[in-house]
Design a protein around this motif. Structure first.
Motif, PDB file in Angstrom:
ATOM      1  N   TRP A 527     -23.322 -18.026  22.355  1.00  0.00           N
ATOM      2  CA  TRP A 527     -22.074 -17.732  21.666  1.00  0.00           C
ATOM      3  C   TRP A 527     -21.335 -19.057  21.460  1.00  0.00           C
ATOM      4  CZ3 TRP A 527     -23.960 -14.589  25.516  1.00  0.00           C
ATOM      5  CH2 TRP A 527     -24.056 -13.230  25.253  1.00  0.00           C
ATOM      6  N   SER A 528     -20.789 -19.287  20.305  1.00  0.00           N
ATOM      7  CA  SER A 528     -20.050 -20.525  20.061  1.00  0.00           C
ATOM      8  C   SER A 528     -18.852 -20.249  19.170  1.00  0.00           C
ATOM      9  CB  SER A 528     -20.949 -21.586  19.425  1.00  0.00           C
ATOM     10  OG  SER A 528     -21.472 -21.131  18.191  1.00  0.00           O
ATOM     11  N   GLY A 529     -17.816 -21.039  19.358  1.00  0.00           N
ATOM     12  CA  GLY A 529     -16.597 -20.875  18.590  1.00  0.00           C
ATOM     13  C   GLY A 529     -15.467 -21.649  19.228  1.00  0.00           C
ATOM     14  N   PHE A 530     -14.270 -21.101  19.174  1.00  0.00           N
ATOM     15  CA  PHE A 530     -13.098 -21.774  19.719  1.00  0.00           C
ATOM     16  C   PHE A 530     -12.270 -20.783  20.541  1.00  0.00           C
ATOM     17  CE2 PHE A 530     -14.474 -24.410  16.320  1.00  0.00           C
ATOM     18  CZ  PHE A 530     -14.146 -25.711  16.693  1.00  0.00           C
ATOM     19  N   VAL A 531     -11.663 -21.289  21.603  1.00  0.00           N
ATOM     20  CA  VAL A 531     -10.795 -20.485  22.449  1.00  0.00           C
ATOM     21  C   VAL A 531      -9.410 -21.091  22.427  1.00  0.00           C
ATOM     22  CG1 VAL A 531     -11.482 -21.792  24.515  1.00  0.00           C
ATOM     23  CG2 VAL A 531     -10.442 -19.539  24.764  1.00  0.00           C
ATOM     24  N   THR A 532      -8.396 -20.248  22.265  1.00  0.00           N
ATOM     25  CA  THR A 532      -7.011 -20.698  22.233  1.00  0.00           C
ATOM     26  C   THR A 532      -6.248 -20.019  23.355  1.00  0.00           C
ATOM     27  OG1 THR A 532      -7.128 -20.939  19.828  1.00  0.00           O
ATOM     28  CG2 THR A 532      -4.930 -20.908  20.826  1.00  0.00           C
ATOM     29  N   PRO A 533      -5.944 -20.736  24.445  1.00  0.00           N
ATOM     30  CA  PRO A 533      -5.254 -20.117  25.589  1.00  0.00           C
ATOM     31  C   PRO A 533      -3.812 -19.777  25.263  1.00  0.00           C
ATOM     32  CG  PRO A 533      -5.436 -22.471  25.909  1.00  0.00           C
ATOM     33  CD  PRO A 533      -6.223 -22.165  24.662  1.00  0.00           C
ATOM     34  N   THR A 534      -3.255 -18.873  26.014  1.00  0.00           N
ATOM     35  CA  THR A 534      -1.856 -18.468  25.842  1.00  0.00           C
ATOM     36  C   THR A 534      -0.942 -19.092  26.884  1.00  0.00           C
ATOM     37  OG1 THR A 534      -2.274 -16.503  27.183  1.00  0.00           O
ATOM     38  CG2 THR A 534      -2.556 -16.283  24.798  1.00  0.00           C
ATOM     39  N   GLN A 535      -1.532 -19.799  27.863  1.00  0.00           N
ATOM     40  CA  GLN A 535      -0.754 -20.466  28.906  1.00  0.00           C
ATOM     41  C   GLN A 535      -1.235 -21.906  29.043  1.00  0.00           C
ATOM     42  OE1 GLN A 535      -0.862 -18.301  32.620  1.00  0.00           O
ATOM     43  NE2 GLN A 535      -1.009 -16.325  31.573  1.00  0.00           N
ATOM     44  N   ILE A 551     -21.476 -22.508  30.677  1.00  0.00           N
ATOM     45  CA  ILE A 551     -20.306 -22.547  29.796  1.00  0.00           C
ATOM     46  C   ILE A 551     -19.869 -23.986  29.621  1.00  0.00           C
ATOM     47  CG2 ILE A 551     -17.919 -21.771  29.492  1.00  0.00           C
ATOM     48  CD1 ILE A 551     -18.619 -19.446  31.441  1.00  0.00           C
ATOM     49  N   LYS A 552     -19.527 -24.355  28.357  1.00  0.00           N
ATOM     50  CA  LYS A 552     -19.001 -25.683  28.047  1.00  0.00           C
ATOM     51  C   LYS A 552     -17.697 -25.543  27.278  1.00  0.00           C
ATOM     52  CE  LYS A 552     -23.558 -27.908  27.697  1.00  0.00           C
ATOM     53  NZ  LYS A 552     -24.477 -28.647  26.795  1.00  0.00           N
ATOM     54  N   ILE A 553     -16.740 -26.398  27.584  1.00  0.00           N
ATOM     55  CA  ILE A 553     -15.484 -26.498  26.844  1.00  0.00           C
ATOM     56  C   ILE A 553     -15.427 -27.898  26.240  1.00  0.00           C
ATOM     57  CG2 ILE A 553     -12.957 -26.471  26.953  1.00  0.00           C
ATOM     58  CD1 ILE A 553     -14.114 -23.737  27.411  1.00  0.00           C
ATOM     59  N   ASP A 554     -15.288 -27.958  24.918  1.00  0.00           N
ATOM     60  CA  ASP A 554     -15.316 -29.246  24.198  1.00  0.00           C
ATOM     61  C   ASP A 554     -16.530 -30.079  24.596  1.00  0.00           C
ATOM     62  OD1 ASP A 554     -13.143 -28.764  22.622  1.00  0.00           O
ATOM     63  OD2 ASP A 554     -11.739 -29.971  23.800  1.00  0.00           O
ATOM     64  N   ILE A 584     -15.783 -23.854  22.472  1.00  0.00           N
ATOM     65  CA  ILE A 584     -16.391 -23.210  23.638  1.00  0.00           C
ATOM     66  C   ILE A 584     -17.814 -22.770  23.289  1.00  0.00           C
ATOM     67  CG2 ILE A 584     -15.435 -20.924  23.056  1.00  0.00           C
ATOM     68  CD1 ILE A 584     -15.266 -20.389  26.109  1.00  0.00           C
ATOM     69  N   THR A 585     -18.720 -22.971  24.224  1.00  0.00           N
ATOM     70  CA  THR A 585     -20.105 -22.534  24.082  1.00  0.00           C
ATOM     71  C   THR A 585     -20.504 -21.788  25.337  1.00  0.00           C
ATOM     72  OG1 THR A 585     -20.662 -24.447  22.716  1.00  0.00           O
ATOM     73  CG2 THR A 585     -22.492 -23.231  23.702  1.00  0.00           C
ATOM     74  N   ILE A 586     -21.047 -20.617  25.152  1.00  0.00           N
ATOM     75  CA  ILE A 586     -21.547 -19.826  26.278  1.00  0.00           C
ATOM     76  C   ILE A 586     -23.016 -19.532  26.000  1.00  0.00           C
ATOM     77  CG2 ILE A 586     -21.312 -17.716  27.638  1.00  0.00           C
ATOM     78  CD1 ILE A 586     -18.506 -18.507  25.310  1.00  0.00           C
ATOM     79  N   GLU A 587     -23.877 -19.921  26.933  1.00  0.00           N
ATOM     80  CA  GLU A 587     -25.301 -19.641  26.817  1.00  0.00           C
ATOM     81  C   GLU A 587     -25.715 -18.736  27.969  1.00  0.00           C
ATOM     82  OE1 GLU A 587     -26.739 -23.753  24.612  1.00  0.00           O
ATOM     83  OE2 GLU A 587     -26.954 -23.558  26.787  1.00  0.00           O
ATOM     84  N   ALA A 588     -26.568 -17.765  27.650  1.00  0.00           N
ATOM     85  CA  ALA A 588     -26.940 -16.799  28.685  1.00  0.00           C
ATOM     86  C   ALA A 588     -28.358 -16.314  28.470  1.00  0.00           C
ATOM     87  CB  ALA A 588     -25.987 -15.609  28.684  1.00  0.00           C
ATOM     88  N   ARG A 589     -28.974 -15.940  29.575  1.00  0.00           N
ATOM     89  CA  ARG A 589     -30.257 -15.243  29.551  1.00  0.00           C
ATOM     90  C   ARG A 589     -29.988 -13.756  29.708  1.00  0.00           C
ATOM     91  NH1 ARG A 589     -33.503 -18.713  34.139  1.00  0.00           N
ATOM     92  NH2 ARG A 589     -33.914 -20.596  32.924  1.00  0.00           N
ATOM     93  N   GLN A 590     -30.705 -12.953  28.982  1.00  0.00           N
ATOM     94  CA  GLN A 590     -30.563 -11.512  29.112  1.00  0.00           C
ATOM     95  C   GLN A 590     -31.941 -10.934  29.386  1.00  0.00           C
ATOM     96  OE1 GLN A 590     -28.415 -10.272  25.624  1.00  0.00           O
ATOM     97  NE2 GLN A 590     -26.527 -11.215  26.336  1.00  0.00           N
ATOM     98  N   ASP A 591     -32.229 -10.782  30.658  1.00  0.00           N
ATOM     99  CA  ASP A 591     -33.541 -10.343  31.113  1.00  0.00           C
ATOM    100  C   ASP A 591     -33.552  -8.822  31.176  1.00  0.00           C
ATOM    101  OD1 ASP A 591     -35.886  -9.824  32.515  1.00  0.00           O
ATOM    102  OD2 ASP A 591     -35.699 -11.596  33.766  1.00  0.00           O
ATOM    103  N   SER A 592     -34.663  -8.228  30.779  1.00  0.00           N
ATOM    104  CA  SER A 592     -34.745  -6.766  30.759  1.00  0.00           C
ATOM    105  C   SER A 592     -34.620  -6.161  32.148  1.00  0.00           C
ATOM    106  CB  SER A 592     -36.071  -6.320  30.127  1.00  0.00           C
ATOM    107  OG  SER A 592     -37.165  -6.848  30.861  1.00  0.00           O
ATOM    108  N   ASN A 593     -34.733  -6.977  33.206  1.00  0.00           N
ATOM    109  CA  ASN A 593     -34.599  -6.461  34.562  1.00  0.00           C
ATOM    110  C   ASN A 593     -33.154  -6.491  35.047  1.00  0.00           C
ATOM    111  OD1 ASN A 593     -37.344  -6.096  34.823  1.00  0.00           O
ATOM    112  ND2 ASN A 593     -37.668  -8.211  35.433  1.00  0.00           N
ATOM    113  N   ARG A 594     -32.241  -6.951  34.231  1.00  0.00           N
ATOM    114  CA  ARG A 594     -30.897  -7.204  34.737  1.00  0.00           C
ATOM    115  C   ARG A 594     -29.874  -6.313  34.049  1.00  0.00           C
ATOM    116  NH1 ARG A 594     -31.749 -11.245  38.100  1.00  0.00           N
ATOM    117  NH2 ARG A 594     -33.424 -12.704  37.685  1.00  0.00           N
ATOM    118  N   GLY A 595     -28.632  -6.387  34.512  1.00  0.00           N
ATOM    119  CA  GLY A 595     -27.685  -5.380  34.141  1.00  0.00           C
ATOM    120  C   GLY A 595     -26.677  -5.690  33.076  1.00  0.00           C
TER     121      GLY A 595
END
Length: 888
Positions: A527-535, A551-554, A584-595
């Motif tokens: 997942w990639s894009g931008f995050v804008t915090p409120t605080q 997860i990476k920020i900038d 922001i970049t979020i990388e993840a594995r989605q294994d069929s054994n997991r939830g």
């Protein structure tokens, strides 16, 4: 000849071509091309499993047999042998195989003190294993990891020290409680007919395995002969000789100079010799590599030598991770070819393994046998989830109650606070399945008190800042936020390799099995894009759910759990400014054994002050804290105050939680502390200041409903502690000291915060005078003890009657030992006669040479609702005493 040799070289492992090899190739081809007119012996379901297994192994080449000694056993098409993965986990439900009924963690089931009920749970788990197997078995009979019928449970190591992170997987600190409940679990998993196993159970980890996690691959433990026979081995003996567990797993650690999986004393002499075990032995995963790796035991120098020494000791199946952590089939062949091991030893191991598969019916016609009617629909049924709720209710231990519970009236406003209040992680512990309809404590309270205003603020994380799901509104595809959401790239496989197989836009990172566009599969996603915090201020990000994310920020890494588990409180803090967009970049594995995986974050305003402020109008505060499998567990990268590598260095409630709890109690409002954890906690301050304390363990998928029902008084709690709750770790010997002196209720002479066997009720009980079958026992004579128990309180409830034996003046005898227990349901005013049958071994003790015998003399008995101990603020339980003279 050159052409023939070339063909053979393409079918057989590359090596010098000999006439015998050519003959073997021709014979193999003939078997594959000419099916027999009638079934071969190994194909005949009417023949004994041992005979079938021997016949099958006799038809295999050495290379084929070598492949079968690894947990991912390959297919042998010419013989019709399907691939089979032996590695399946079922500690408290079918684990790592998607949705299943999740029962309380093993330590929670131990707190039920109810062997028949544990048997029922295990039988249900076995049904779900069969259902998963039917659903996922390939047309040729092959099965993948976590989809088979060989269940690598239960863990019956003695929970000798509460600092051990894997203690949650055990049945507590007592050999008799562990043996009794562990046996019930094994018998429930395997079913009533060993020739037609429902599943095949395993007793692990043999032996003396109990932490520290960081050193388990190299520790050489030298237990005393007394402790080995008195504490560490009895449960294994019971599961092997009485419950007939068909498999045993040897441990990582060494014992007396020999790695456990290469131990002649443990495997050859004790297990197979003295106990006559004829099942198969599996190595803990990577343990064979530990035998030769220089960073581990370095007991041998090569993989082939490691295999040879372990197979000679009695290890049959090698579980490994491949590469440097494994022993591949060529090393097994090398061991035989070079004379390190014999082919007969390989044959013996292979026969044991195939006999297990035969007993499971894996070579029989589909749908045949006593379990053939189980279908995929028998997994995770409403009836099974109802059983999980009952288990959670039975496991709850009421540690303190100043009269606040059960609640007299339903509160109009309830403040639910704490890091475990709305956490699915806190329900399931480790080695778990995925509950399809998890009920957190927050959800359970809201369901049970529908007329109340229920506010929720985490206030803190387990060991750091609190985390909450990220809202959709903070994500954009570009810095100017012309389009909401995050760009998604999907990849085949688990390593984000090659070109994306699909692209799309997601509003957030929130993955869960069962979504229409996210069916169970093995994939990796960015997942990639931008995050804008409120605080403005410090923020942290993490994934709540299964491991395999970063997860990476900038462009800067801020959190990662690609191969390990990480608690959100350990994520790096990054300073962000409100209203500013950050890549922001979020990388993840989605294994069929997991939830599932869900992005969470911590914001500056999420703190203890906010939580305390949220209680302003509350009539009741429920603080749900403790631990989770993110901070205690198997060989973990957790290093924070009070924690080290999955173990704990302190038994206290983690600092951030303790501070928040003190702030909540300072409001003066009625407060209930609900502990969700897998091991003992030294809640000394709470014992003095909090009106009511509930130990919920990791209560399973229905845990929130069980907690809420206990608060409301829907049932009377009757769980009992399977471990001692010490006042602090300072009361214990060093963690790496495996001597039992000063440990567990049997040898701890200090004052416990809450003793083993302890638990409160909403009703009261009275014990009548015990009746003994004899006042004096002749040598070898058993004893029967009968006692009447009456519910003298104002409501129905369960009592757990416990029988302890003390041998005063006998060298090597514990302070007291549990020798029997019964959980019984009594209506108010009802009296029930309970009978305990003690065989002569109940009065035996172990001397310093490891010899067990019955020493003549007095034996003091106590039958009651706990141990006959008390302290200030903790009443002695109801019970009665008796004495019998024992002959030697």
């Amino acid at each position: 000849m050159r052409l023939i040799a070339g063909k053979i070289a393409g079918q057989i492992a590359v090596r010098a071509i000999t006439p015998s090899l050519i003959a073997l190739a021709i014979a193999s081809s003939a078997v594959a091309q000419t099916p027999p007119d009638k079934p071969l012996p190994y194909q005949d379901p009417k023949l004994p499993a041992a005979q079938r297994a021997a016949d099958l192994v006799s038809r295999m080449t050495l290379e084929e047999k070598a492949g079968q000694l690894r947990h991912a056993a390959p297919a042998i098409p010419r013989l019709g042998v399907p691939a089979y993965n032996w590695w399946n986990e079922g500690l408290h439900g079918v684990a790592r195989a998607g949705e299943a009924t999740v029962f309380p963690q093993a330590i929670g089931m131990a707190a039920t003190w109810d062997a028949p009920f544990v048997h029922e749970i295990a039988d249900t788990i076995a049904t779900e294993f069969r259902a998963k197997y039917v659903e996922k078995v390939a047309p040729d009979g092959s099965t993948a990891q976590y989809r088979g019928l060989t269940v690598w449970s239960p863990n019956i190591n003695i929970f000798r020290d509460p600092r051990w992170g894997r203690g949650q997987e055990t049945w507590g600190e007592d050999p008799v409680l562990t043996a009794t409940l562990g046996s019930a679990f094994v018998e429930g998993l395997q079913g009533p007919d060993l020739n037609h196993l429902k599943t095949l159970a395993m007793a692990k980890h043999f032996a003396v395995h109990s932490g520290p996690e960081a050193d388990r691959h190299r520790d050489d433990i030298h237990p005393s002969r007394h402790d080995l026979e008195d504490t560490y081995l009895p449960a294994f003996e019971a599961l092997v000789t009485k419950a007939k567990a068909q498999s045993v797993m040897c441990a990582y650690n060494a014992v007396d100079g020999q790695p456990a999986c290469a131990s002649d004393a443990l495997l050859k002499d004790k297990l197979r010799g003295q106990w006559k075990f004829d099942g198969h032995v599996v190595s803990d995963c990577g343990a064979i590599a530990d035998v030769y790796l220089p960073t581990s035991h370095a007991y041998r120098k090569t993989a082939a030598e490691a295999f040879a020494v372990t197979v000679k000791a009695g290890t049959d199946l090698l579980c490994d991770f491949g590469g440097a952590n494994g022993v591949e089939a060529p090393a097994i062949v090398e061991a035989v070819r070079t004379g390190l091991a014999t082919e007969a030893e390989v044959d013996q191991a292979a026969r044991r393994l195939f006999e297990g598969r035969m007993r499971l019916g894996l070579f029989d016609p589909k749908g045949s046998g006593p379990w053939g009617k189980i279908t995929a629909a028998d997994n995770d049924t409403p009836a099974h989830r109802a059983l999980a709720l009952k288990a959670a209710q039975k496991a709850m231990v009421l540690l303190k109650n100043d009269g606040l519970l059960p609640l007299k009236t339903a509160p109009k406003t309830i403040a639910v606070i704490g890091p475990n209040a709305d956490s699915v992680d806190a329900l399931v512990g480790n080695y778990n399945g995925t509950p399809s309809k998890p009920v957190t404590v927050l959800a359970g309270i809201r369901d049970r008190f529908p007329g109340a205003k229920v506010t929720y603020v985490a206030g803190t994380g387990l060991i750091g800042p609190p985390s909450a799901p990220t809202p959709d509104a903070i994500f954009c595809q570009d810095a100017a936020c012309a389009a909401k959401g995050l760009k998604v790239e999907e990849y085949a496989g688990l390593e984000l390799a090659g070109a994306p197989t699909a692209t799309r836009v997601d509003a957030n990172v929130n993955f869960r099995w069962g979504w229409p566009t996210r069916t169970a599969r093995q994939a990796s996603i960015r997942w990639s894009g931008f995050v804008t915090p409120t605080q403005s201020g410090p923020h942290s990000f993490a994934i709540d759910g299964e491991r395999g994310w970063r997860i990476k920020i900038d462009g800067r890494p801020v959190a990662e759990a690609w191969d390990t588990i990480q608690d959100p409180g350990q994520a790096q803090t990054v300073m962000l400014t409100a209203g500013k967009a950050y890549a922001i970049t979020i990388e993840a594995r989605q294994d069929s054994n997991r939830g599932g995986q869900r992005l969470t974050w911590s914001q500056p305003a999420d703190n203890a002050d906010t939580a305390v402020a949220a209680t302003k109008d509350a009539e009741l505060i429920v603080f749900v804290g403790g631990l989770s499998a993110r901070v205690e567990g198997e060989e973990m990268p957790v290093h924070a105050p009070g924690f080290a590598g999955g173990d704990r260095t302190s038994l206290d409630l983690p600092g951030p939680q303790a501070k928040l709890l003190e702030g909540l109690v300072a409001t003066g409002k009625p407060t209930v502390l609900v502990l969700v954890n897998g091991s003992a906690m030294s809640v000394n301050w709470a014992d003095q200041k909090v009106p009511a304390i509930v130990e919920a363990w990791y209560p399973g998928g229905e845990g929130g409903t069980a907690v809420a029902g206990l608060l409301a008084g829907d049932y009377s709690p009757a769980g009992r502690l399977p471990v001692t709750f010490y006042r602090s770790a300072e009361q214990l010997p060093p963690f790496k000291d495996y001597g039992m002196a000063g440990r567990t209720y049997r040898y701890f002479g200090g004052e416990a915060l809450y003793p083993f066997g302890y638990g409160l009720s909403y009703t009261t009980f009275k014990y009548g005078k015990p009746v003994l079958s004899a006042a004096k026992l002749k040598p070898g004579q058993p004893l029967t003890v009968s006692v009447e128990v009456t519910n003298t309180g104002g409501r129905d409830g369960d009592e757990v009657a416990q029988l302890y034996v003390t041998r005063p003046g006998v060298a090597g005898a514990p302070i007291r030992s549990l020798k029997g227990f019964q959980r019984v349901t009594l209506k108010t005013g009802e009296t029930r006669k309970l009978t305990f049958a003690l065989d002569p071994a109940a009065f035996s003790t172990v001397d310093d040479k490891g010899q067990r015998r019955v020493v003549p003399g007095a034996a003091d008995l106590w039958i009651g609702g706990g141990q006959p101990v008390s302290r200030q603020g903790l009443a002695k339980p109801a019970g009665v005493a008796a004495t019998v003279e024992v002959g030697g």
